[in-house]
Design a protein around this motif. Sequence first.
Motif, PDB file in Angstrom:
ATOM      1  N   LEU A   4      -9.321  26.873   4.675  1.00 20.42           N
ATOM      2  CA  LEU A   4      -9.577  25.510   4.206  1.00 20.42           C
ATOM      3  C   LEU A   4     -10.755  25.490   3.247  1.00 20.42           C
ATOM      4  CD1 LEU A   4      -8.972  22.484   4.370  1.00 20.42           C
ATOM      5  CD2 LEU A   4     -10.516  22.384   6.322  1.00 20.42           C
ATOM      6  N   LYS A   5     -11.778  26.265   3.545  1.00 22.82           N
ATOM      7  CA  LYS A   5     -12.947  26.331   2.687  1.00 22.82           C
ATOM      8  C   LYS A   5     -12.579  26.884   1.306  1.00 22.82           C
ATOM      9  CE  LYS A   5     -17.720  27.782   3.090  1.00 22.82           C
ATOM     10  NZ  LYS A   5     -18.705  28.436   3.928  1.00 22.82           N
ATOM     11  N   ILE A   6     -11.758  27.929   1.278  1.00 28.30           N
ATOM     12  CA  ILE A   6     -11.336  28.529   0.016  1.00 28.30           C
ATOM     13  C   ILE A   6     -10.447  27.566  -0.766  1.00 28.30           C
ATOM     14  CG2 ILE A   6      -9.966  30.391  -0.989  1.00 28.30           C
ATOM     15  CD1 ILE A   6     -11.016  32.170   1.307  1.00 28.30           C
ATOM     16  N   VAL A   7      -9.534  26.885  -0.068  1.00 29.79           N
ATOM     17  CA  VAL A   7      -8.643  25.927  -0.734  1.00 29.79           C
ATOM     18  C   VAL A   7      -9.445  24.778  -1.335  1.00 29.79           C
ATOM     19  CG1 VAL A   7      -6.823  24.222  -0.328  1.00 29.79           C
ATOM     20  CG2 VAL A   7      -6.605  26.524   0.593  1.00 29.79           C
ATOM     21  N   LEU A   8     -10.414  24.248  -0.598  1.00 27.96           N
ATOM     22  CA  LEU A   8     -11.245  23.162  -1.121  1.00 27.96           C
ATOM     23  C   LEU A   8     -12.056  23.625  -2.323  1.00 27.96           C
ATOM     24  CD1 LEU A   8     -12.579  21.377   2.084  1.00 27.96           C
ATOM     25  CD2 LEU A   8     -11.090  20.422   0.337  1.00 27.96           C
ATOM     26  N   LEU A   9     -12.539  24.832  -2.288  1.00 29.70           N
ATOM     27  CA  LEU A   9     -13.298  25.370  -3.401  1.00 29.70           C
ATOM     28  C   LEU A   9     -12.428  25.491  -4.650  1.00 29.70           C
ATOM     29  CD1 LEU A   9     -16.050  26.640  -4.209  1.00 29.70           C
ATOM     30  CD2 LEU A   9     -15.045  28.837  -3.631  1.00 29.70           C
ATOM     31  N   ILE A  10     -11.229  26.026  -4.498  1.00 28.07           N
ATOM     32  CA  ILE A  10     -10.320  26.190  -5.639  1.00 28.07           C
ATOM     33  C   ILE A  10      -9.884  24.836  -6.185  1.00 28.07           C
ATOM     34  CG2 ILE A  10      -8.027  27.010  -6.316  1.00 28.07           C
ATOM     35  CD1 ILE A  10      -8.501  29.370  -4.369  1.00 28.07           C
ATOM     36  N   VAL A  11      -9.510  23.916  -5.297  1.00 29.01           N
ATOM     37  CA  VAL A  11      -9.082  22.577  -5.727  1.00 29.01           C
ATOM     38  C   VAL A  11     -10.221  21.857  -6.443  1.00 29.01           C
ATOM     39  CG1 VAL A  11      -8.412  20.297  -4.870  1.00 29.01           C
ATOM     40  CG2 VAL A  11      -7.259  22.330  -4.032  1.00 29.01           C
ATOM     41  N   GLY A  12     -11.434  21.980  -5.930  1.00 27.35           N
ATOM     42  CA  GLY A  12     -12.578  21.339  -6.569  1.00 27.35           C
ATOM     43  C   GLY A  12     -12.824  21.843  -7.977  1.00 27.35           C
ATOM     44  N   VAL A  13     -12.780  23.157  -8.143  1.00 27.67           N
ATOM     45  CA  VAL A  13     -13.011  23.739  -9.469  1.00 27.67           C
ATOM     46  C   VAL A  13     -11.893  23.337 -10.432  1.00 27.67           C
ATOM     47  CG1 VAL A  13     -13.121  25.918 -10.736  1.00 27.67           C
ATOM     48  CG2 VAL A  13     -14.396  25.652  -8.614  1.00 27.67           C
ATOM     49  N   VAL A  14     -10.644  23.372  -9.966  1.00 28.58           N
ATOM     50  CA  VAL A  14      -9.510  23.015 -10.833  1.00 28.58           C
ATOM     51  C   VAL A  14      -9.602  21.553 -11.261  1.00 28.58           C
ATOM     52  CG1 VAL A  14      -6.997  22.678 -10.862  1.00 28.58           C
ATOM     53  CG2 VAL A  14      -7.963  24.808 -10.004  1.00 28.58           C
ATOM     54  N   LEU A  15      -9.938  20.653 -10.340  1.00 33.28           N
ATOM     55  CA  LEU A  15     -10.043  19.232 -10.695  1.00 33.28           C
ATOM     56  C   LEU A  15     -11.171  18.980 -11.684  1.00 33.28           C
ATOM     57  CD1 LEU A  15      -9.380  17.410  -7.310  1.00 33.28           C
ATOM     58  CD2 LEU A  15      -8.002  17.310  -9.369  1.00 33.28           C
ATOM     59  N   ILE A  16     -12.294  19.638 -11.508  1.00 35.69           N
ATOM     60  CA  ILE A  16     -13.407  19.450 -12.433  1.00 35.69           C
ATOM     61  C   ILE A  16     -13.045  19.966 -13.820  1.00 35.69           C
ATOM     62  CG2 ILE A  16     -15.763  20.194 -12.964  1.00 35.69           C
ATOM     63  CD1 ILE A  16     -16.319  20.083  -9.949  1.00 35.69           C
ATOM     64  N   VAL A  17     -12.453  21.158 -13.885  1.00 37.15           N
ATOM     65  CA  VAL A  17     -12.078  21.730 -15.187  1.00 37.15           C
ATOM     66  C   VAL A  17     -11.022  20.870 -15.867  1.00 37.15           C
ATOM     67  CG1 VAL A  17     -10.939  23.703 -16.280  1.00 37.15           C
ATOM     68  CG2 VAL A  17     -12.746  24.079 -14.594  1.00 37.15           C
ATOM     69  N   PHE A  18     -10.010  20.427 -15.131  1.00 39.53           N
ATOM     70  CA  PHE A  18      -8.957  19.606 -15.713  1.00 39.53           C
ATOM     71  C   PHE A  18      -9.499  18.256 -16.183  1.00 39.53           C
ATOM     72  CE2 PHE A  18      -5.047  16.967 -15.453  1.00 39.53           C
ATOM     73  CZ  PHE A  18      -4.314  17.657 -16.398  1.00 39.53           C
ATOM     74  N   GLY A  19     -10.391  17.654 -15.411  1.00 37.74           N
ATOM     75  CA  GLY A  19     -10.996  16.382 -15.815  1.00 37.74           C
ATOM     76  C   GLY A  19     -11.830  16.521 -17.072  1.00 37.74           C
ATOM     77  N   LEU A  20     -12.628  17.589 -17.166  1.00 32.75           N
ATOM     78  CA  LEU A  20     -13.433  17.808 -18.362  1.00 32.75           C
ATOM     79  C   LEU A  20     -12.556  18.131 -19.568  1.00 32.75           C
ATOM     80  CD1 LEU A  20     -16.417  19.818 -16.884  1.00 32.75           C
ATOM     81  CD2 LEU A  20     -16.428  17.465 -17.689  1.00 32.75           C
ATOM     82  N   TYR A  21     -11.474  18.866 -19.337  1.00 34.49           N
ATOM     83  CA  TYR A  21     -10.552  19.181 -20.434  1.00 34.49           C
ATOM     84  C   TYR A  21      -9.924  17.902 -20.986  1.00 34.49           C
ATOM     85  CZ  TYR A  21      -6.466  20.954 -22.897  1.00 34.49           C
ATOM     86  OH  TYR A  21      -5.514  21.202 -23.845  1.00 34.49           O
ATOM     87  N   ASN A  22      -9.468  17.025 -20.109  1.00 36.98           N
ATOM     88  CA  ASN A  22      -8.864  15.764 -20.555  1.00 36.98           C
ATOM     89  C   ASN A  22      -9.877  14.857 -21.239  1.00 36.98           C
ATOM     90  OD1 ASN A  22      -6.242  16.249 -19.812  1.00 36.98           O
ATOM     91  ND2 ASN A  22      -6.467  15.341 -17.794  1.00 36.98           N
ATOM     92  N   ALA A  23     -11.140  14.947 -20.852  1.00 38.27           N
ATOM     93  CA  ALA A  23     -12.150  14.061 -21.410  1.00 38.27           C
ATOM     94  C   ALA A  23     -12.609  14.494 -22.798  1.00 38.27           C
ATOM     95  CB  ALA A  23     -13.351  13.990 -20.473  1.00 38.27           C
ATOM     96  N   PHE A  24     -12.682  15.791 -23.054  1.00 38.87           N
ATOM     97  CA  PHE A  24     -13.341  16.240 -24.270  1.00 38.87           C
ATOM     98  C   PHE A  24     -12.449  16.963 -25.277  1.00 38.87           C
ATOM     99  CE2 PHE A  24     -16.807  15.994 -21.138  1.00 38.87           C
ATOM    100  CZ  PHE A  24     -17.518  14.986 -21.750  1.00 38.87           C
ATOM    101  N   VAL A  25     -11.195  17.247 -24.946  1.00 42.33           N
ATOM    102  CA  VAL A  25     -10.288  17.887 -25.895  1.00 42.33           C
ATOM    103  C   VAL A  25      -9.356  16.818 -26.457  1.00 42.33           C
ATOM    104  CG1 VAL A  25      -8.441  19.587 -26.162  1.00 42.33           C
ATOM    105  CG2 VAL A  25     -10.404  20.093 -24.697  1.00 42.33           C
TER     106      VAL A  25
END
Length: 68
Positions: A4-25
């Motif tokens: 669960l800890k690993i899944v939350l870590l991966i999901v968190g990083v993916v959501l942050i990267v995807f959100g920043l990508y949508n905001a600035f590209v």
Amino acid sequence: MKILKIVLLIVGVVLIVFGLYNAFVPQQVLDIGPLEVNAKEGLTNQTLGMIGIGVLALIASALLKNRR
């Protein structure tokens, strides 16, 4: 709990990267021959929500304790 800890870590990083990508590209909206129109939305509620949920997932993964 370790999975669960690993899944939350991966999901968190993916959501942050995807959100920043949508905001600035800029997203290509229209491409007709030599005419090309791009649009840059910036920080919308959806991108801020994705980044916020990603941060919460990272915090939750950091606070989870391993059971033995």
